[in-house]
Design a protein around this motif. Structure first.
Motif, short mmCIF file in Angstrom:
data_model
loop_
_atom_site.label_atom_id
_atom_site.label_comp_id
_atom_site.label_asym_id
_atom_site.label_seq_id
_atom_site.Cartn_x
_atom_site.Cartn_y
_atom_site.Cartn_z
N UNK A 564 38.61 9.93 -1.29
CA UNK A 564 38.03 11.27 -1.15
C UNK A 564 37.88 11.94 -2.66
N UNK A 565 37.03 13.02 -2.47
CA UNK A 565 36.98 13.94 -3.85
C UNK A 565 37.95 15.05 -3.49
N UNK A 566 38.87 15.37 -4.27
CA UNK A 566 39.78 16.25 -3.80
C UNK A 566 39.49 17.42 -5.24
N UNK A 567 38.90 18.65 -4.92
CA UNK A 567 38.51 19.44 -6.33
C UNK A 567 39.96 19.69 -7.02
N UNK A 568 41.22 19.88 -6.52
CA UNK A 568 42.19 19.97 -7.02
C UNK A 568 42.94 18.94 -7.92
N UNK A 569 42.22 17.83 -7.58
CA UNK A 569 42.74 16.56 -8.15
C UNK A 569 41.64 15.99 -9.21
N UNK A 570 40.41 16.17 -8.66
CA UNK A 570 39.42 15.32 -9.17
C UNK A 570 38.25 16.24 -9.93
N UNK A 571 38.29 17.43 -9.80
CA UNK A 571 37.35 18.13 -10.40
C UNK A 571 37.32 18.48 -12.09
N UNK A 572 36.27 18.64 -12.65
CA UNK A 572 36.17 18.92 -14.19
C UNK A 572 36.79 20.28 -14.14
N UNK A 573 37.19 20.85 -15.28
CA UNK A 573 37.57 22.30 -15.56
C UNK A 573 36.65 22.91 -16.53
N UNK A 574 36.70 24.11 -16.54
CA UNK A 574 35.84 24.81 -17.74
C UNK A 574 34.47 25.26 -17.04
N UNK A 575 33.56 25.35 -18.11
CA UNK A 575 32.21 25.97 -17.61
C UNK A 575 31.66 25.07 -16.64
N UNK A 576 31.75 23.83 -16.72
CA UNK A 576 31.07 22.68 -15.84
C UNK A 576 31.62 22.64 -14.40
N UNK A 577 32.71 23.43 -14.21
CA UNK A 577 33.22 23.04 -12.77
C UNK A 577 32.48 23.21 -11.65
N UNK A 578 31.69 24.54 -11.41
CA UNK A 578 30.79 24.39 -10.52
C UNK A 578 29.62 23.46 -10.47
N UNK A 579 29.08 23.10 -11.65
CA UNK A 579 28.19 22.02 -11.54
C UNK A 579 28.79 20.69 -10.96
N UNK A 580 29.98 20.37 -11.42
CA UNK A 580 30.64 19.11 -11.08
C UNK A 580 30.92 19.09 -9.71
N UNK A 581 31.20 20.33 -9.05
CA UNK A 581 31.35 20.25 -7.48
C UNK A 581 30.12 19.98 -6.88
#
Length: 739
Positions: A564-581
């Motif tokens: 699974x991709x879990x945003x709390x665990x796997x997402x990038x942080x910072x300005x690229x957060x939305x694009x990474x999602x």
């Protein structure tokens, strides 16, 4: 001759200016009625008559007729019972400024007795037997009044007499209205007087040493035509009334007044002079209710409709009616409650040690805040009754005969429920209790047990597998199939037509046959994840359920392991957060959206759901990839939002599941890709996938080390206050390390 007249006029004016007086003090003791004849020896221009210390019981209405300059009359220390209307409406009516009538036997004052005495300044009628004062005795034209003394009488009520005379606002003289040492115990307003706070009122009303035992807000606001800003401080400043030294009954009816005074400067205003003391109940006698008594001490014992052998108390400090029926021999929950005040919002029931056998609905279920029914004989709890207890905060059902509890009890966190000491049975329909207990970290009773086949199990460790629930279901279905093959086939056809989805799920669950065409997206090698998880990370119960149950069950346990991709665990942080999602969503074969109460107001979650809808529309020809999960079907917030747009349209044609429904996990596995993406999770693992997994793990460890090395310092160009799903980025780093 003219010079003689001028001289006579000057002498007359001089004598009037200097004033004449007639002293009949104690000289007319042989008479009971004061008449005009008795005063014939007194000059007509007299300004002061003293008729005190005689034995008059009545006064003739024309007793002072002919006097045109009277300014002061003293009739004290007689036995006069009435001041007749018209007695002071004589030639001197405009010159009368002082009237002393104390120590008589006056019983009442009637309207118009001082009708035209516009210059009256002092009125002393103390030490009489006054029990009635008419509504217009003190009319608005008595604007020169400075002192009205009706102390030491027998008045039992207070009307707003002091506030009627329209005294000047610029003379800096307050009208003192002394009503001390009467029998006043209630406030009335038969004259329907109200004020609007437009002009300040210059009065000082002394009501000390009466029989006033309570002062509720209803009394304080009685004289307001329209109550907009309910400020007790404003009212008391306006009335300027002193009600100290009265026999206050310190119960719940005084609570609101004392609470408001605590919040005002009255708490420290002339403390020694303004003492409010309790006269009762006995254990609070002589206690300063304003300075020495805590607010939680203001309670009322209710006897009306309180069950036998019970005590019922109103506690306005916590807006609660407490009913204590411990060891009262009750056989059921009370059918009704005692009448309650308007400020009581909840009820707490303490019913331990009785003979109650079941918990069912009552017409007051919606206001129950605490329900303690330990050590009874309860063997049944109505789940619908628990649903109606929308304000329930604590539940104690320990020491009863319960073999199971309804699932509706999950509305309370486990640490707010006491269930120890019940003979619970380990059955397949109670395995949900293990998850319920697990979600309440640190619960004191997390070690409660159940029994099965003469064995004792800790409920939080009970699983369907441990109870052979799956095997039992299979045996039942297999037996039915073998017994009535034809019937099952016919029934299966009918069921498949009526409930095609559930039929497919059951076939997949028991026969491992996926009765559907293969979706192209499942075979797409560019997809890195089996599913994308969108949920409200701020809700701790949702987050714990995703981490410790959903992901653990599907990523770690079982033969098939999904990624699974879990945003709390796997997402990038910072300005690229939305694009990474967005990127990770396009690389996921499925998108699971968990709708919980906080989801509808979370900006990032709304963004995720919008992107999920776009992904669905872009791939609907291949496969509807979005699956919705409803956190709790009966949650009011969820029920209110689902019929609204855009959720109403988005759920049409989508797969909508709920953990509260049967076969939830079977449906989840059915909706997941048939083949897991990574061969590393299969029995025959390939060396290539192992290398790839090791590289991913090393990269993830390096990322965490960098985060730790930077001591969680915010990244460049990333706002310090940025948050994802209501959880700060720094907290997300910590969550990443924990996971």
């Amino acid at each position: 001759m003219a010079s003689v007249n001028v001289l006579f006029l000057l002498i007359s004016l001089l004598s009037r200016t200097q004033g004449q007086s007639c002293d009949y003090k104690g000289t007319l003791t042989g008479h009971t009625t004061l008449t005009k004849t008795l005063l014939t020896s007194c000059p007509r221009n007299t300004t002061y008559i003293d008729i005190s210390y005689n034995e008059f019981t009545t006064v003739s209405v024309d007793a002072f007729d002919g006097f045109y300059a009277l300014a002061k009359i003293n009739i004290t220390n007689n036995k006069i019972t009435e001041l007749p209307v018209g007695l002071f409406d004589q030639s001197f009516k405009a010159s009368l400024t002082e009237l002393y009538g104390s120590d008589n036997m006056l019983e009442s004052l009637h309207n118009d007795v001082f009708e035209n005495n516009f210059n009256l300044r002092i009125l002393d009628l103390s030490n009489n037997k006054l029990n009635f004062i008419d509504t217009n005795v003190f009319h608005k034209d008595l604007s020169k009044l400075e002192l009205v003394n009706v102390s030491y009488n027998q008045m039992t009520y207070f009307e707003p007499w002091p506030y009627i005379p329209e005294t000047p606002q610029t003379d800096d003289i307050d009208l003192v209205f002394d009503i001390q040492h009467n029998l006043i115990e209630k406030f009335t307003n038969t004259m329907n007087w109200t004020y609007n706070l437009v002009e300040p009122y210059e009065y000082l009303v002394n009501l000390q040493f009466n029989k006033i035992s309570e002062m509720s807000d209803d009394v304080i606001f009685m004289y307001r035509d329209k109550v907009e800003d309910q400020s007790v401080l404003t009212e008391l400043l306006t009335y300027n009334v002193n009600v100290t030294n009265n026999p206050y009954f310190c119960n719940c009816k005084l609570y609101e007044l004392v609470r408001d005074l605590h919040a005002s400067f009255f708490l420290y205003y002339r403390v020694e002079e303004y003492r409010y003391r309790c006269a009762s109940p006995p254990h609070l006698a002589n206690v300063d209710l304003l300075h020495d008594l805590d607010l939680d001490q203001f309670v009322c014992n209710i006897t009306d409709n309180c069950p036998l052998n019970c005590t019922c108390q109103e506690k306005p400090y916590i807006s609660t009616l407490e009913m204590n029926c411990t060891n009262a021999n009750l056989r059921e929950l009370p059918q009704t409650l005692p009448p309650m005040s308007d400020n009581i919002q909840y009820v707490s029931l303490y019913l331990s040690g009785n003979r109650i056998t079941e918990i069912t609905k009552r017409n007051y279920s919606n206001i129950i805040y605490n329900l303690t029914v330990s050590n009874n004989n309860i063997n049944y709890i109505d789940g619908e009754a628990l649903k109606e207890m929308v304000n329930l905060n604590n539940l104690d059902i320990s020491g009863n005969a319960l073999k199971y509890v309804p699932k509706e009890i999950q509305k309370l966190s486990f640490h707010k429920v006491k269930v120890r000491g019940n003979p619970f049975q380990c059955e397949c329909n109670m395995t949900w209790m293990a998850d319920w207990i697990a979600l309440s970290n640190g619960a004191d009773e997390s070690s409660i047990t159940c029994s099965s086949d003469d064995k004792t199990h800790v409920i939080k460790d009970v699983t369907e597998k441990g109870l052979d629930c799956n095997i039992s279901d299979f045996v039942i279905i297999f037996s039915v199939i073998m017994t009535v093959v034809v019937g099952v086939i016919i029934g299966g056809i009918i069921t498949a037509r009526r409930c095609p989805y559930e039929t497919k799920v059951l076939i997949y669950r028991f026969l491992r046959i996926h009765p559907r065409d293969l979706y192209k997206v499942d075979q797409d090698e560019t997809m890195h994840y089996d599913a994308y998880l969108s949920f409200d990370g701020e809700d701790i119960q949702v987050r714990q359920w995703i981490k410790t149950i959903f992901m653990k069950k599907l990523e770690e346990n079982g033969k098939k392991k999904y990624k699974f991709f879990c945003p709390l665990r796997d997402a990038l942080v910072g300005e690229d957060y939305g694009q990474d999602l967005v990127q990770k969503m396009t690389q996921s074969r499925r998108i699971f959206v968990l709708l919980s109460p906080g989801y509808f107001t979370d900006t990032w979650r709304i963004y995720e759901s919008d992107q999920a809808e776009m992904e669905h529309n872009a791939n609907s020809e291949n496969h509807p990839r979005v699956v919705y999960i409803i956190w709790h079907d009966e949650n009011e917030v969820i029920k209110q939002n689902l019929p609204k747009e855009p959720w109403k349209s988005r759920l049409i044609g989508k797969r909508v599941l709920s953990p509260d429904k049967r076969f939830f996990w079977s449906k989840i596995r059915y909706e997941l890709p048939i083949k897991p993406r990574s061969k590393i999770n299969r029995v025959n693992n390939s060396y290539t996938d192992i290398q790839e997994a090791e590289r991913d793990e090393r990269q993830q460890n390096n990322d965490i080390k960098v985060i730790c090395k930077k001591d969680l310092t915010p990244l460049p160009n990333r706002p310090q206050s940025a948050a994802i799903g209501g959880v700060s980025h720094d907290n997300l780093y910590l969550e990443a390390i924990e996971l």
